[in-house]
Design a protein around this motif. Structure first.
Motif, mmCIF file in Angstrom:
data_model
loop_
_atom_site.group_PDB
_atom_site.id
_atom_site.type_symbol
_atom_site.label_atom_id
_atom_site.label_comp_id
_atom_site.label_asym_id
_atom_site.label_seq_id
_atom_site.Cartn_x
_atom_site.Cartn_y
_atom_site.Cartn_z
ATOM 1 N N TYR A 1 0.899 -1.209 0.104
ATOM 2 C CA TYR A 1 -0.035 0.090 0.091
ATOM 3 C C TYR A 1 0.864 1.101 0.207
ATOM 4 C CZ TYR A 1 0.862 0.252 5.156
ATOM 5 O OH TYR A 1 1.616 0.413 6.118
ATOM 6 N N GLY A 2 2.070 1.233 0.008
ATOM 7 C CA GLY A 2 2.760 2.226 -0.001
ATOM 8 C C GLY A 2 4.409 2.019 -0.175
ATOM 9 N N GLN A 3 5.014 2.959 -0.654
ATOM 10 C CA GLN A 3 6.622 2.850 -0.702
ATOM 11 C C GLN A 3 7.164 4.214 -0.834
ATOM 12 O OE1 GLN A 3 8.341 0.508 -4.013
ATOM 13 N NE2 GLN A 3 9.689 2.186 -4.430
ATOM 14 N N LYS A 4 8.096 4.334 0.395
ATOM 15 C CA LYS A 4 8.826 5.745 0.426
ATOM 16 C C LYS A 4 10.077 5.283 0.688
ATOM 17 C CE LYS A 4 7.712 9.009 3.003
ATOM 18 N NZ LYS A 4 7.052 10.190 2.030
ATOM 19 N N HIS A 5 11.061 6.488 0.319
ATOM 20 C CA HIS A 5 12.133 6.498 0.279
ATOM 21 C C HIS A 5 12.621 7.053 1.548
ATOM 22 C CE1 HIS A 5 16.157 8.741 0.420
ATOM 23 N NE2 HIS A 5 16.640 7.412 -0.496
ATOM 24 N N ILE A 6 13.411 6.716 2.544
ATOM 25 C CA ILE A 6 13.850 6.704 3.723
ATOM 26 C C ILE A 6 14.834 7.291 3.951
ATOM 27 C CG2 ILE A 6 13.951 5.793 6.345
ATOM 28 C CD1 ILE A 6 11.289 5.362 4.948
ATOM 29 N N ASN A 7 15.016 8.179 5.043
ATOM 30 C CA ASN A 7 16.118 9.173 4.900
ATOM 31 C C ASN A 7 17.297 8.397 5.198
ATOM 32 O OD1 ASN A 7 17.006 11.635 4.879
ATOM 33 N ND2 ASN A 7 16.767 12.305 6.854
ATOM 34 N N LYS A 8 18.527 8.780 4.356
ATOM 35 C CA LYS A 8 19.672 8.086 4.788
ATOM 36 C C LYS A 8 19.805 6.561 4.594
ATOM 37 C CE LYS A 8 19.888 9.952 8.723
ATOM 38 N NZ LYS A 8 20.016 10.003 10.441
ATOM 39 N N ALA A 9 18.774 6.049 3.759
ATOM 40 C CA ALA A 9 18.639 4.914 3.341
ATOM 41 C C ALA A 9 18.558 4.941 1.852
ATOM 42 C CB ALA A 9 17.425 4.096 3.737
ATOM 43 N N LYS A 10 19.606 3.986 1.402
ATOM 44 C CA LYS A 10 19.718 3.795 -0.265
ATOM 45 C C LYS A 10 18.351 3.486 -0.853
ATOM 46 C CE LYS A 10 23.826 1.996 -0.656
ATOM 47 N NZ LYS A 10 25.109 1.165 -1.450
ATOM 48 N N HIS A 11 17.811 2.406 -0.192
ATOM 49 C CA HIS A 11 16.525 1.762 -0.870
ATOM 50 C C HIS A 11 15.151 2.377 -0.048
ATOM 51 C CE1 HIS A 11 19.702 -0.776 -2.709
ATOM 52 N NE2 HIS A 11 20.197 -1.043 -1.632
ATOM 53 N N PRO A 12 14.369 2.268 -0.998
ATOM 54 C CA PRO A 12 12.973 2.806 -0.384
ATOM 55 C C PRO A 12 12.468 1.693 0.611
ATOM 56 C CG PRO A 12 12.830 1.891 -2.581
ATOM 57 C CD PRO A 12 14.204 1.784 -2.586
ATOM 58 N N ARG A 13 11.498 1.995 1.218
ATOM 59 C CA ARG A 13 10.782 1.052 2.173
ATOM 60 C C ARG A 13 9.639 0.796 1.753
ATOM 61 N NH1 ARG A 13 10.800 2.851 8.318
ATOM 62 N NH2 ARG A 13 12.798 2.539 8.034
ATOM 63 N N SER A 14 9.132 -0.391 1.555
ATOM 64 C CA SER A 14 7.823 -0.804 1.089
ATOM 65 C C SER A 14 6.963 -1.294 2.324
ATOM 66 C CB SER A 14 7.992 -2.016 0.271
ATOM 67 O OG SER A 14 8.762 -1.767 -1.216
ATOM 68 N N TYR A 15 5.656 -0.819 2.285
ATOM 69 C CA TYR A 15 4.466 -0.873 3.369
ATOM 70 C C TYR A 15 3.620 -1.917 2.814
ATOM 71 C CZ TYR A 15 6.861 3.254 5.051
ATOM 72 O OH TYR A 15 7.528 4.120 5.582
ATOM 73 N N TYR A 16 3.144 -2.771 3.455
ATOM 74 C CA TYR A 16 2.463 -4.026 3.232
ATOM 75 C C TYR A 16 1.540 -4.299 4.302
ATOM 76 C CZ TYR A 16 5.843 -5.450 -0.272
ATOM 77 O OH TYR A 16 6.963 -5.552 -1.282
ATOM 78 N N ARG A 17 0.263 -4.328 3.762
ATOM 79 C CA ARG A 17 -0.698 -4.841 4.766
ATOM 80 C C ARG A 17 -1.290 -6.193 4.508
ATOM 81 N NH1 ARG A 17 -3.996 -0.277 3.354
ATOM 82 N NH2 ARG A 17 -3.426 0.600 5.185
#
Length: 230
Positions: free
Chosen positions: A85-101
DNA sequence: ACCATTTGACCGTG
DNA sequence: CACGGTCAAATGGT
């Protein structure tokens, strides 16, 4: 070949168990040794712990109360069905974070969610790409076979694993994840998938941290073994 | 047409 | 104000 895989895997598990025991720390005592889930005291957890909860607001930072973190090269093989349901680039992280439910979050009001983030490991080493998976909430749903996935912290209880395999499939649609974790070897992917699925059946499964870590590690180990240092 | 994913906007927290 | 988490319209696949 299958026998070879199993043989290799059991050896590796034995070594892992020994290593795990020797590496055991006090904070790891929280971890169910069967699952060998490694709780990570990351900055996120620390931050989230301090966050106050307001049940009336939706966009709030989560508390770490009921979250479990783990590291795995195969973030999708956890025996659950998830919807991104979402994906965000996280600060200081090279790769985005994916959100699942949970796929059944709506129809069954299941509160389980998880986030998947690729770690910043430099690629090109012999180490596989690792992902940090954080599970939030607990599954209150039944899976698509009507098997109760558990409604409480049944980390120590055994779940009657369904005899059907259809519940094993998990959504795995992140192209990035595919690229990095599943890589270029279809045979490995299929073999690992097969073994992973077959391993789920006789093993206890935890509805909250639904994957059996043995299976995860098996999966990873199989990849290691089938893919000699490239 | 239906369903899942993508993606930018929005919101609460610190 | 920055950041992380969620929403929801747009998009794509079947």
């Amino acid at each position: 070949m299958f026998q070879d895989i199993l043989d290799c895997s059991s050896k590796a598990i034995t070594e892992l168990q020994l290593q795990h025991q020797s590496d055991a720390r006090p904070e790891d005592a929280l971890v169910d040794d069967k699952k060998r889930v490694r709780r990570i005291s990351s900055d996120d957890c620390i931050k989230e712990e301090g966050a106050t909860a307001n049940p009336h607001h939706q966009h709030k930072r989560r508390r770490s109360d009921d979250s479990v973190s783990l590291e795995t090269p195969v973030p999708h093989y956890d025996g659950r069905q998830w919807r991104k349901y979402g994906q965000k680039h996280i600060n200081k992280a090279k790769h985005p974070r994916s959100y699942y439910r949970c796929t059944y979050s709506k129809e069954q009001d299941c509160k389980a969610t998880k986030t998947v983030q690729q770690q910043d490991e430099s690629t090109g080493t012999d180490n596989p790409v690792m992902y940090t998976v954080v599970y939030h909430g607990q599954h209150t749903c039944k899976d698509n076979n009507g098997v109760d996935s558990g409604t409480d912290e049944s980390e120590t209880s055994t779940l009657s694993c369904s005899d059907s395999r259809s519940s094993i499939s998990t959504t795995c649609t992140d192209p990035c994840d595919h690229q990095t974790s599943l890589g270029d070897n279809k045979l490995i992917e299929k073999s690992a998938d097969l073994v992973t699925k077959s391993m789920y059946e006789p093993l206890d499964m935890n509805p909250f941290a639904p994957l059996d870590l043995d299976s995860w590690e098996l999966d990873a180990l199989i990849r290691f073994h089938l893919k000699p240092d490239n």
